[in-house]
Design a protein around this motif. Structure first.
Motif, PDB file in Angstrom:
ATOM      1  N   GLY A  73       0.818  -0.849  -0.321  1.00 35.54           N
ATOM      2  CA  GLY A  73      -0.196   0.458  -0.068  1.00 35.54           C
ATOM      3  C   GLY A  73       0.677   1.654  -0.103  1.00 35.54           C
ATOM      4  O   GLY A  73       1.980   1.023  -0.415  1.00 35.54           O
ATOM      5  N   GLU A  74       0.588   2.116   0.955  1.00 37.03           N
ATOM      6  CA  GLU A  74       1.758   3.315   0.993  1.00 37.03           C
ATOM      7  C   GLU A  74       2.278   2.824   2.438  1.00 37.03           C
ATOM      8  O   GLU A  74       3.073   3.581   2.871  1.00 37.03           O
ATOM      9  CB  GLU A  74       0.189   4.245   1.169  1.00 37.03           C
ATOM     10  CG  GLU A  74      -0.250   4.553   0.098  1.00 37.03           C
ATOM     11  CD  GLU A  74      -1.392   6.192   0.393  1.00 37.03           C
ATOM     12  OE1 GLU A  74      -0.999   6.362   1.911  1.00 37.03           O
ATOM     13  OE2 GLU A  74      -2.248   6.665  -0.015  1.00 37.03           O
ATOM     14  N   THR A  75       2.502   1.523   2.513  1.00 41.26           N
ATOM     15  CA  THR A  75       3.731   1.969   3.819  1.00 41.26           C
ATOM     16  C   THR A  75       4.970   1.607   3.535  1.00 41.26           C
ATOM     17  O   THR A  75       5.028   0.374   2.791  1.00 41.26           O
ATOM     18  CB  THR A  75       3.180   1.096   4.968  1.00 41.26           C
ATOM     19  OG1 THR A  75       1.990   1.428   5.319  1.00 41.26           O
ATOM     20  CG2 THR A  75       3.593   0.590   5.778  1.00 41.26           C
ATOM     21  N   ALA A  76       5.736   1.787   3.764  1.00 38.38           N
ATOM     22  CA  ALA A  76       7.131   1.442   3.231  1.00 38.38           C
ATOM     23  C   ALA A  76       7.932   0.406   4.639  1.00 38.38           C
ATOM     24  O   ALA A  76       8.070   1.079   5.545  1.00 38.38           O
ATOM     25  CB  ALA A  76       8.044   2.820   3.481  1.00 38.38           C
ATOM     26  N   LEU A  77       8.089  -0.780   3.479  1.00 39.27           N
ATOM     27  CA  LEU A  77       8.896  -1.756   4.615  1.00 39.27           C
ATOM     28  C   LEU A  77      10.575  -2.127   4.299  1.00 39.27           C
ATOM     29  O   LEU A  77      10.317  -2.169   5.579  1.00 39.27           O
ATOM     30  CB  LEU A  77       8.086  -2.951   4.170  1.00 39.27           C
ATOM     31  CG  LEU A  77       6.328  -3.057   4.567  1.00 39.27           C
ATOM     32  CD1 LEU A  77       6.237  -4.490   4.419  1.00 39.27           C
ATOM     33  CD2 LEU A  77       6.190  -2.168   6.019  1.00 39.27           C
ATOM     34  N   LEU A  78      10.910  -2.044   3.467  1.00 40.49           N
ATOM     35  CA  LEU A  78      12.232  -1.441   3.054  1.00 40.49           C
ATOM     36  C   LEU A  78      12.499  -0.308   2.308  1.00 40.49           C
ATOM     37  O   LEU A  78      12.031  -0.412   1.168  1.00 40.49           O
ATOM     38  CB  LEU A  78      12.355  -3.346   2.313  1.00 40.49           C
ATOM     39  CG  LEU A  78      13.730  -3.671   1.526  1.00 40.49           C
ATOM     40  CD1 LEU A  78      14.357  -4.537   2.651  1.00 40.49           C
ATOM     41  CD2 LEU A  78      13.494  -4.776   0.584  1.00 40.49           C
ATOM     42  N   GLU A  79      13.631  -0.358   2.287  1.00 41.07           N
ATOM     43  CA  GLU A  79      14.478   0.688   1.361  1.00 41.07           C
ATOM     44  C   GLU A  79      16.421   0.183   1.406  1.00 41.07           C
ATOM     45  O   GLU A  79      16.639  -0.279   1.895  1.00 41.07           O
ATOM     46  CB  GLU A  79      14.807   2.232   2.765  1.00 41.07           C
ATOM     47  CG  GLU A  79      15.883   3.019   2.596  1.00 41.07           C
ATOM     48  CD  GLU A  79      15.785   4.304   2.963  1.00 41.07           C
ATOM     49  OE1 GLU A  79      14.384   5.119   3.351  1.00 41.07           O
ATOM     50  OE2 GLU A  79      16.677   4.424   3.730  1.00 41.07           O
ATOM     51  N   LEU A  80      16.006  -0.115   0.019  1.00 41.91           N
ATOM     52  CA  LEU A  80      17.356  -0.474  -0.485  1.00 41.91           C
ATOM     53  C   LEU A  80      18.287   1.188  -0.787  1.00 41.91           C
ATOM     54  O   LEU A  80      17.518   1.554  -1.420  1.00 41.91           O
ATOM     55  CB  LEU A  80      17.036  -1.022  -1.947  1.00 41.91           C
ATOM     56  CG  LEU A  80      16.001  -2.254  -1.422  1.00 41.91           C
ATOM     57  CD1 LEU A  80      15.555  -2.714  -3.153  1.00 41.91           C
ATOM     58  CD2 LEU A  80      16.542  -3.505  -0.519  1.00 41.91           C
ATOM     59  N   ARG A  81      19.768   0.568  -0.296  1.00 39.90           N
ATOM     60  CA  ARG A  81      20.256   2.109  -0.718  1.00 39.90           C
ATOM     61  C   ARG A  81      21.204   1.359  -1.716  1.00 39.90           C
ATOM     62  O   ARG A  81      22.229   0.953  -0.796  1.00 39.90           O
ATOM     63  CB  ARG A  81      21.141   2.297   0.932  1.00 39.90           C
ATOM     64  CG  ARG A  81      19.702   2.980   1.665  1.00 39.90           C
ATOM     65  CD  ARG A  81      19.901   3.068   3.225  1.00 39.90           C
ATOM     66  NE  ARG A  81      19.397   4.153   4.121  1.00 39.90           N
ATOM     67  CZ  ARG A  81      19.786   3.979   5.070  1.00 39.90           C
ATOM     68  NH1 ARG A  81      20.716   3.770   5.926  1.00 39.90           N
ATOM     69  NH2 ARG A  81      18.690   4.026   6.066  1.00 39.90           N
ATOM     70  N   HIS A  82      21.657   2.287  -3.083  1.00 39.54           N
ATOM     71  CA  HIS A  82      23.059   1.343  -3.879  1.00 39.54           C
ATOM     72  C   HIS A  82      23.660   2.202  -3.336  1.00 39.54           C
ATOM     73  O   HIS A  82      24.423   3.139  -2.714  1.00 39.54           O
ATOM     74  CB  HIS A  82      22.889   1.820  -5.056  1.00 39.54           C
ATOM     75  CG  HIS A  82      23.238   1.196  -5.961  1.00 39.54           C
ATOM     76  ND1 HIS A  82      23.265   2.010  -6.840  1.00 39.54           N
ATOM     77  CD2 HIS A  82      24.011   0.151  -6.429  1.00 39.54           C
ATOM     78  CE1 HIS A  82      23.979   1.013  -8.005  1.00 39.54           C
ATOM     79  NE2 HIS A  82      24.305   0.052  -7.404  1.00 39.54           N
ATOM     80  N   ASP A  83      25.225   1.014  -3.094  1.00 37.38           N
ATOM     81  CA  ASP A  83      26.276   1.036  -2.669  1.00 37.38           C
ATOM     82  C   ASP A  83      27.291   0.106  -3.800  1.00 37.38           C
ATOM     83  O   ASP A  83      27.615  -0.504  -3.544  1.00 37.38           O
ATOM     84  CB  ASP A  83      27.177   0.866  -1.605  1.00 37.38           C
ATOM     85  CG  ASP A  83      28.167   1.466  -1.150  1.00 37.38           C
ATOM     86  OD1 ASP A  83      28.952   1.510  -2.512  1.00 37.38           O
ATOM     87  OD2 ASP A  83      28.671   1.772  -0.281  1.00 37.38           O
ATOM     88  N   PRO A  84      27.574   0.263  -4.990  1.00 34.75           N
ATOM     89  CA  PRO A  84      28.005  -0.705  -5.708  1.00 34.75           C
ATOM     90  C   PRO A  84      29.277  -0.735  -6.217  1.00 34.75           C
ATOM     91  O   PRO A  84      30.205  -2.333  -5.459  1.00 34.75           O
ATOM     92  CB  PRO A  84      28.458  -0.067  -7.290  1.00 34.75           C
ATOM     93  CG  PRO A  84      28.264   1.678  -7.312  1.00 34.75           C
ATOM     94  CD  PRO A  84      27.279   1.658  -5.806  1.00 34.75           C
ATOM     95  N   ALA A  85      30.329  -0.296  -4.644  1.00 34.44           N
ATOM     96  CA  ALA A  85      31.791  -0.620  -4.638  1.00 34.44           C
ATOM     97  C   ALA A  85      31.351  -1.471  -2.677  1.00 34.44           C
ATOM     98  O   ALA A  85      31.879  -1.310  -2.752  1.00 34.44           O
ATOM     99  CB  ALA A  85      31.943   0.354  -3.939  1.00 34.44           C
ATOM    100  N   ALA A  86      30.238  -0.987  -2.736  1.00 29.79           N
ATOM    101  CA  ALA A  86      29.923  -1.641  -0.771  1.00 29.79           C
ATOM    102  C   ALA A  86      30.858  -3.521  -1.171  1.00 29.79           C
ATOM    103  O   ALA A  86      30.601  -4.193  -1.905  1.00 29.79           O
ATOM    104  CB  ALA A  86      29.118  -2.021  -0.285  1.00 29.79           C
ATOM    105  N   PRO A  87      31.737  -3.800  -0.129  1.00 37.07           N
ATOM    106  CA  PRO A  87      32.240  -5.458   0.462  1.00 37.07           C
ATOM    107  C   PRO A  87      31.093  -6.163   0.704  1.00 37.07           C
ATOM    108  O   PRO A  87      30.461  -5.504   1.006  1.00 37.07           O
ATOM    109  CB  PRO A  87      33.325  -5.122   0.904  1.00 37.07           C
ATOM    110  CG  PRO A  87      33.657  -4.008   1.165  1.00 37.07           C
ATOM    111  CD  PRO A  87      32.381  -3.078   0.957  1.00 37.07           C
TER     112      PRO A  87
END
Length: 306
Positions: A73-87
């Motif tokens: 719905g309108e409720t955020a459950l998951l946030e994905l943060r992009h860091d292509p260099a992260a080990p």
């Protein structure tokens, strides 16, 4: 919990039965403290985001440069943060064991399982925990996932003030047998993150943080694990040392868990503030109260919206 060798089927506590916890209507969402949005750091934002949309059944809520917020719905459950260099996070490091998506009822879990089977999604386990039935898998970057439903709280059993949980084999054929029609359009309204299970370096130190400081109540214990909840719920936070005994403070940045948001009722939050050191309390701001557990896992406490 999972069906890994770390678990044996059977009760987690013994002794004479007590009345605690037999109250009907106890839910994860109805507790004074519950899980809000969980954030993950990922290397491949497109692939991981697509997985949570197409396999788990979340819907996009917000997208931006290097960020995707997904939910129901309108409720955020998951946030994905992009860091292509992260080990890549070590499987023995403190951090995430699994995120647990709670669906409203058993039919919803069966419908999700049929959906996963149609897509040939690899599963890692399936368990009957007495209080719930659960299915386990992982996302493309190895983050653990549980999809589960809760049995009504009045059916839970209690011994010595602890909720009885177990890891028994889940009959997948029996789960889907009552489903007469396929009806899958993503996670249904009412789904949420029921709990988060964490890897920690030591249980005594995690108890001091999650129970003594944050105020979660120990609901049951198992060799190498503690399950803590609020409002009589079987657990909102799980901690274990099965893979991470003696783990040091987390190195950053790595992939995996970036933050767990805990939503607290105003009175509960004020009680928490009273237990904080002046230095910890001074960190509070409009975005919430940022804390870190003894291994550097980020926990953000926010006030529940009225």
């Amino acid at each position: 919990m999972t069906t890994s060798g770390a678990f044996l089927a059977g009760s987690l506590a013994g002794g004479p039965a007590q009345a605690r916890g037999t109250t009907p209507g106890v839910t994860s969402a109805g507790a004074p403290m519950r899980i809000g949005t969980v954030a993950l750091t990922v290397r491949d934002l497109d692939t991981v985001s697509r997985f949570y949309r197409e396999v788990i059944g979340l819907t996009p809520i917000e997208t931006g440069t290097g960020l995707a917020r997904l939910g129901v719905g309108e409720t955020a459950l998951l946030e994905l943060r992009h860091d292509p260099a992260a080990p890549l996070a070590s499987p023995r490091a403190a951090g995430l064991f699994h995120i647990a998506f709670l669906v409203p009822n058993r039919t919803d879990l069966a419908q999700w399982l049929l959906h996963a089977a149609e897509r040939r999604v690899p599963l890692q386990g399936a368990s009957d925990h007495l209080v719930s039935e659960a299915i386990y898998l992982a996302d493309p970057e190895g983050n653990g996932i549980e999809v589960y439903w809760d049995r009504p709280s009045e059916t839970w059993s209690w011994r010595d003030g602890m909720v009885e949980m177990a890891t028994l084999a889940l009959d997948l054929n029996g789960l889907v047998a009552p489903v007469k029609t396929r009806d899958w359009a993503g996670l249904p309204i009412g789904s949420l993150i029921g709990h988060v299970h964490l890897q920690v370096g030591a249980l005594d130190a995690s108890d001091r943080f999650y129970a003594d400081l944050l105020g979660f109540e120990v609901m049951t214990r198992y060799p190498g694990a503690t399950f803590l909840g609020s409002g009589g719920y079987h657990h909102h936070i799980g901690t274990n040392i099965w893979n991470s005994r003696g783990a040091p403070v987390r190195s950053e940045p790595t992939t995996g868990l970036a933050d767990v948001e805990i939503v607290a009722e105003p009175g509960t939050l004020e009680t928490l503030r009273s237990r904080l050191s002046p230095e910890q309390a001074s960190e509070a701001g409009p975005m919430g109260l940022p804390l870190r557990d003894p291994w550097g896992t980020s926990i953000t406490v926010v006030t529940a919206e009225s």
